[in-house]
Design a protein around this motif. Structure first.
Motif, mmCIF file in Angstrom:
data_model
loop_
_atom_site.group_PDB
_atom_site.id
_atom_site.type_symbol
_atom_site.label_atom_id
_atom_site.label_comp_id
_atom_site.label_asym_id
_atom_site.label_seq_id
_atom_site.Cartn_x
_atom_site.Cartn_y
_atom_site.Cartn_z
ATOM 1 N N TRP A 60 0.685 -6.716 -1.891
ATOM 2 C CA TRP A 60 0.001 -6.541 -3.448
ATOM 3 C C TRP A 60 -0.947 -5.050 -2.684
ATOM 4 O O TRP A 60 -0.843 -3.928 -4.660
ATOM 5 N N ALA A 61 -1.444 -4.184 -1.924
ATOM 6 C CA ALA A 61 -2.018 -2.951 -1.776
ATOM 7 C C ALA A 61 -1.053 -2.227 -2.756
ATOM 8 O O ALA A 61 -1.661 -1.371 -3.387
ATOM 9 N N ALA A 62 0.019 -2.089 -1.900
ATOM 10 C CA ALA A 62 0.928 -1.108 -2.248
ATOM 11 C C ALA A 62 0.675 -0.543 -3.472
ATOM 12 O O ALA A 62 1.026 0.266 -4.249
ATOM 13 N N PHE A 63 1.536 -2.010 -4.485
ATOM 14 C CA PHE A 63 1.553 -2.353 -6.039
ATOM 15 C C PHE A 63 0.784 -1.275 -6.193
ATOM 16 O O PHE A 63 0.976 -1.019 -7.408
ATOM 17 N N ILE A 64 0.125 -1.933 -6.001
ATOM 18 C CA ILE A 64 -1.985 -1.227 -7.388
ATOM 19 C C ILE A 64 -1.794 -0.186 -6.761
ATOM 20 O O ILE A 64 -1.919 0.845 -7.916
ATOM 21 N N CYS A 65 -1.755 0.575 -4.914
ATOM 22 C CA CYS A 65 -2.506 1.726 -5.339
ATOM 23 C C CYS A 65 -1.256 2.674 -5.393
ATOM 24 O O CYS A 65 -1.324 3.912 -5.799
ATOM 25 N N PHE A 66 0.146 2.175 -5.349
ATOM 26 C CA PHE A 66 1.261 3.104 -5.913
ATOM 27 C C PHE A 66 0.699 3.347 -7.245
ATOM 28 O O PHE A 66 0.590 4.676 -8.513
ATOM 29 N N GLY A 67 -0.026 2.347 -7.946
ATOM 30 C CA GLY A 67 -0.636 2.765 -9.990
ATOM 31 C C GLY A 67 -1.282 3.499 -9.810
ATOM 32 O O GLY A 67 -1.554 4.661 -10.755
ATOM 33 N N LEU A 68 -2.343 3.313 -8.708
ATOM 34 C CA LEU A 68 -3.928 4.326 -8.379
ATOM 35 C C LEU A 68 -3.533 5.422 -8.715
ATOM 36 O O LEU A 68 -3.567 6.588 -9.518
ATOM 37 N N THR A 69 -1.848 5.933 -7.810
ATOM 38 C CA THR A 69 -1.759 7.185 -6.950
ATOM 39 C C THR A 69 -1.405 8.057 -7.602
ATOM 40 O O THR A 69 -1.368 9.023 -8.152
#
Length: 127
Positions: A112-121
């Protein structure tokens, strides 16, 4: 240094894409993410750290982003990963669900963190 910061930014977006897709595939297949997922996580966290250090060096050297959102999109992934660590640690202490008899797998918060961080980055590259 600016070119390095930009190149690492693109690499981070790709790394986070790999992480959330890996987690999604594991979840759909109802399997554990496996040892490789933890290697991916270690690499992703090191690269995020390198990117943060490069960003701080640029900032201290007088280079400024065109908008404050660039800084927010750089800081939030670090915070999201810290939260994922806290949630994963807490998931080990959880009692099994009465419905399924299982607890949340410790890799799930990182997917989930990777999904959120993908969008943020990805958004950070646009600022």
């Amino acid at each position: 240094m600016i070119d390095l910061h930009a190149a690492v930014g693109f690499a981070i977006v790709g790394l986070f894409a790999i992480g959330w897709i890996w987690g999604l595939v594991a979840w759909v297949a109802k399997r554990d993410a496996g040892r490789g997922f933890w290697i991916w996580l270690a690499i992703a966290q090191v690269v995020v750290g390198v990117q943060a250090i490069a960003g701080m060096i640029l900032y201290l050297g007088g280079h400024r982003a065109s908008t404050w959102l660039h800084y927010a999109y750089g800081i939030f992934p670090v915070l999201v990963l810290v939260i994922a660590h806290l949630v994963a640690r807490e998931s080990k202490r959880m009692t099994p669900s009465p419905r399924t008899g299982r607890t949340m797998a410790s890799w799930v918060p990182f997917a989930w963190a990777a999904f959120i961080c993908f969008g943020l980055t990805l958004r950070g590259l646009m600022t």
